[in-house]
Design a protein around this motif. Structure first.
Motif, PDB file in Angstrom:
ATOM      1  N   ILE A 114       0.840  -1.204   0.000  1.00 18.87           N
ATOM      2  CA  ILE A 114       0.000   0.000   0.000  1.00 18.87           C
ATOM      3  C   ILE A 114       0.872   1.249   0.000  1.00 18.87           C
ATOM      4  O   ILE A 114       0.611   2.214  -0.730  1.00 18.87           O
ATOM      5  N   ALA A 115       1.927   1.239   0.818  1.00 16.65           N
ATOM      6  CA  ALA A 115       2.845   2.380   0.849  1.00 16.65           C
ATOM      7  C   ALA A 115       3.520   2.576  -0.501  1.00 16.65           C
ATOM      8  O   ALA A 115       3.730   3.713  -0.948  1.00 16.65           O
ATOM      9  N   LEU A 116       3.857   1.485  -1.171  1.00 18.88           N
ATOM     10  CA  LEU A 116       4.470   1.574  -2.499  1.00 18.88           C
ATOM     11  C   LEU A 116       3.511   2.221  -3.496  1.00 18.88           C
ATOM     12  O   LEU A 116       3.909   3.082  -4.297  1.00 18.88           O
ATOM     13  N   GLU A 117       2.249   1.830  -3.442  1.00 16.49           N
ATOM     14  CA  GLU A 117       1.267   2.405  -4.354  1.00 16.49           C
ATOM     15  C   GLU A 117       1.118   3.915  -4.118  1.00 16.49           C
ATOM     16  O   GLU A 117       1.038   4.696  -5.077  1.00 16.49           O
ATOM     17  N   THR A 118       1.096   4.337  -2.855  1.00 23.09           N
ATOM     18  CA  THR A 118       0.973   5.777  -2.584  1.00 23.09           C
ATOM     19  C   THR A 118       2.207   6.530  -3.058  1.00 23.09           C
ATOM     20  O   THR A 118       2.108   7.680  -3.505  1.00 23.09           O
ATOM     21  N   ALA A 119       3.388   5.883  -2.970  1.00 28.08           N
ATOM     22  CA  ALA A 119       4.610   6.534  -3.450  1.00 28.08           C
ATOM     23  C   ALA A 119       4.584   6.683  -4.966  1.00 28.08           C
ATOM     24  O   ALA A 119       4.985   7.717  -5.515  1.00 28.08           O
TER      25      ALA A 119
END
Length: 692
Positions: free
Chosen positions: A648-653
């Motif tokens: 999820i953090a990767l997608e937001t980045a």
């Protein structure tokens, strides 16, 4: 299906009742009678009850009860086998109707239960010809406003949950009435009886069904015994590692209390009595005797046991009236609040509790976040004061440490046997001093020992405090300064740059690599050799974040070396410069992914984001399984997996929306304690590491 019962006592336990919940593979079993427990090749008396089934109707979970001989001071392995063979207890427990009442027979003990017209729980108990009648056992009830409300079973009376032959379980419900017939509180009671055992286990639950609060002063049971049955011997005992027994051959009145202060402040995490309830009172007359013990005596409410010529008292006692109700008072009044004066102490002061930094980090984070939400500077000052205690406990020369800033008070005294596991428990004093003190003197304290502790101090605590510093800017500069100093000390003294390993050591810089333990204790068994540990990816995150906030080249050097060791390639002589990233890395570590996202956040160098995406692909390939994140062969999947959070953090980045999810700060949830067949262990061992 093999399973193990951990060591139970110093002495052999014969025909000990054992209860276990057993998972059964789908379609493997349809009749609970077709499974039995074996010890080696010996078939044991076994009783099973189905508690859950699969959609196809086959058994999913069984509650197993069996009788086994358990050895002294060691575990015993058993096996659940599918078989139609059976073994009966030498003296089975029986449930039968006797003169319109239910009767339990365990062997020499015969107990007739009260019916709704009798009052109380028991009509009669007989043990080897010695009889206690209804009047001896009727005084069970609740204390309210100076009045006793007695137990009365309501219709239809007792119901049978299990009928034997190993264990019988009977259940009833009812209410409490005073002499005028006024009612207060309902109850649910279960009585457990076991084959061949001259005792009962009573589980008594009080229920307030009204919305109004009730104030209770106690819950008690007085057993009226014959004061003329001379000679009468009385005794009471309590155990916290060591059992203290007081007795009187003249039948003098004796009592013992476990009060609120002891329950709240005495360390009891590893007290055996938390499980087994070694808190008892005993009455012994000419014809026989009665003993009572309270299960989990060192938990929950204050308790009192008393023994006198007239009988036994078992009570929950409340120093202040206990308020019971569906809606409790939520508006707590904490006197002075943040205005309390902080009275400090020198590092490694002696106390009853411990001050581990993994717990302290959460509290520091909570205080800082409360300030950020409310603008109230008092919680922030409180958090800084707590953080500074760990800084004050650092070695004055190396600046290493500290995992804790106190040491545990010796509450148990020296063990009779140095090899006893008690030697490792915190109530026996500082565990490092006990294990290393002969060789290292005053240096040997838990707060100064660094091995796995490095991860908590320079990984997790460092990440939390650096994030606080970044969030609070000027208001958080102390956190940045303290953490920067600690990371530099780690890089200089604890980290082996060549091998990317972390040394076991004392905080004064003494290297313990290769040291062989001279005696058993908290840090391992005698003969264990302390070895350096590979630096985990948590250091990549803490040192990369530390570099971004301080621009200290030493911190980047450590982050760069850790990344190489985790097959990420060369991050560059500086971020974004002369990089040689391994875009074919097999790394599937979510913490490594978080680390690369933080580097990308500070540099906007897309190569770091691409490498993070590669790790994300690896995570999906290795851990995504039937909609959950777990290994392909894992049985269970945690719902708080770091892998899911990392993606999820990767997608937001990738979207450039950094604030869409909270930042990862190395937190982890876990359960640590005793578990059937494992002893003292972690949930990851019992569940998350289990393979198909």
């Amino acid at each position: 299906m093999k399973f193990k019962v951990e060591k139970l006592a110093r002495y052999q336990r014969l025909q000990e009742p054992v209860t276990a919940a057993m998972p059964i593979p789908k379609a493997a079993l349809r009749d609970a009678a077709d499974v039995q427990v074996y010890c080696g090749e010996q078939l044991l008396p076994t009783q099973s009850r189905i508690t859950a089934v699969w959609p196809d109707g086959s058994i999913k979970w069984l509650l197993i009860n069996f009788l086994a001989d358990l050895p002294a001071n060691s575990a015993q392995e058993f096996e659940l086998r599918f078989t139609k063979s059976t073994a009966q207890p030498l003296v089975p427990v029986l449930v039968a109707e006797h003169e319109h009442r239910l009767q339990l027979r365990t062997g020499d003990l015969v107990v007739t239960l009260a019916d709704p017209a009798d009052g109380g729980l028991f009509h009669e108990a007989v043990y080897k010809g010695w009889r206690l009648d209804h009047r001896s056992m009727a005084e069970l009830g609740v204390l309210k406003d100076g009045q006793r409300y007695y137990t009365v079973i309501t219709k239809p009376g007792w119901s049978m949950i299990e009928s034997g032959p190993v264990r019988a379980v009977l259940e009833a419900s009812g209410t409490h009435l005073n002499a005028d017939g006024a009612k207060v509180l309902d109850f649910l009671v279960r009585i457990y009886a076991f084959a061949g055992k001259p005792w009962l286990w009573i589980d008594y639950q009080v229920i307030n069904r009204s919305e109004a609060d009730l104030e209770l002063s106690g819950l008690g049971w007085h057993l009226n015994l014959n004061p003329h049955a001379a000679p009468v011997r009385t005794a009471v005992a309590v155990s916290n590692y060591r059992t203290t027994i007081r007795s009187s051959e003249a039948g003098d009145a004796l009592e013992h209390k476990i009060d609120a202060e002891q329950i709240l402040y005495e360390p009891n995490e590893q007290i055996p009595e938390t499980l087994y309830g070694t808190f008892w009172a005993d009455w012994n007359g000419a014809q026989g005797g009665v003993a009572v013990t309270i299960y989990q005596a060192h938990q929950n409410f204050p308790k009192r046991l008393a023994a006198a010529k007239t009988g036994l008292d078992v009570e929950l006692r409340f120093d202040k009236p206990l308020r019971t109700g569906i809606s409790g008072p939520f508006a707590k009044n904490f006197q002075n609040g943040w205005e309390n004066e902080f009275i400090g102490a020198k590092p490694f002061f002696v106390a009853e509790g411990l001050t581990f930094i993994n717990c302290g980090s959460d509290l520091i984070y909570a205080g800082a976040m409360l300030y950020s939400f409310t603008g109230n500077e008092k919680p922030l000052q409180w958090a800084k004061t707590l953080a500074q205690q760990y800084v004050n406990a650092r070695d004055p020369v190396t600046k290493l440490g500290a995992f804790q800033y106190s040491q545990s008070r010796n509450q148990a005294g020296p063990p009779d046997d140095p090899d006893n596991i008690q030697y490792a428990w915190q109530t026996s004093g500082d565990r490092a001093q006990r294990q290393f003190g002969h060789e290292f003197g005053d240096l040997a304290l838990e707060g100064r020992f660094l091995h796995k502790e490095h991860d908590e101090i320079y990984g997790k605590n460092a990440i939390i405090q650096l994030q606080i510093a970044e969030m609070l800017e000027d208001a958080g500069q102390e956190f940045l300064s303290w953490t920067h100093e600690g990371l530099r000390a780690f890089a200089q003294y604890a980290y082996n740059m060549e091998e990317s390993t972390v040394k076991p050591m004392w905080s004064d810089g003494t290297d313990l690599s290769g040291y062989q333990l001279k005696r058993s204790g908290y840090y391992g068994e005698q003969g264990t050799v302390l070895l350096p540990r590979r630096a985990g990816s948590i250091y990549l995150l803490s040192f990369a974040l530390g570099y971004r906030l301080t621009q200290d080249p030493l911190l980047w050097k450590v982050a760069r070396r850790v990344a190489m060791d985790h097959q990420l390639g060369d991050l560059g002589v500086q971020p974004g410069e002369e990089m040689d990233l391994n875009m074919a890395t097999p790394n599937a570590d979510p913490v490594a992914l978080f680390s690369l996202l933080d580097i990308y956040r500070g540099t906007h160098e897309t190569a770091y984001l691409e490498l993070a995406c590669r790790i994300g692909d690896n995570i999906i390939g290795q851990y995504f399984n039937e909609g959950f994140f777990a290994g392909k062969n894992n049985i269970y999947a945690p719902t708080d997996s770091e892998e899911a959070f990392a993606l999820i953090a990767l997608e937001t980045a990738v979207r450039g929306d950094w604030d869409a999810v909270p930042r990862y700060n190395s937190g982890r949830g876990f359960i640590h304690g005793n578990y059937d067949g494992y002893g003292r262990t972690y949930d990851k061992v019992v569940f998350w590491q289990q393979a198909k």
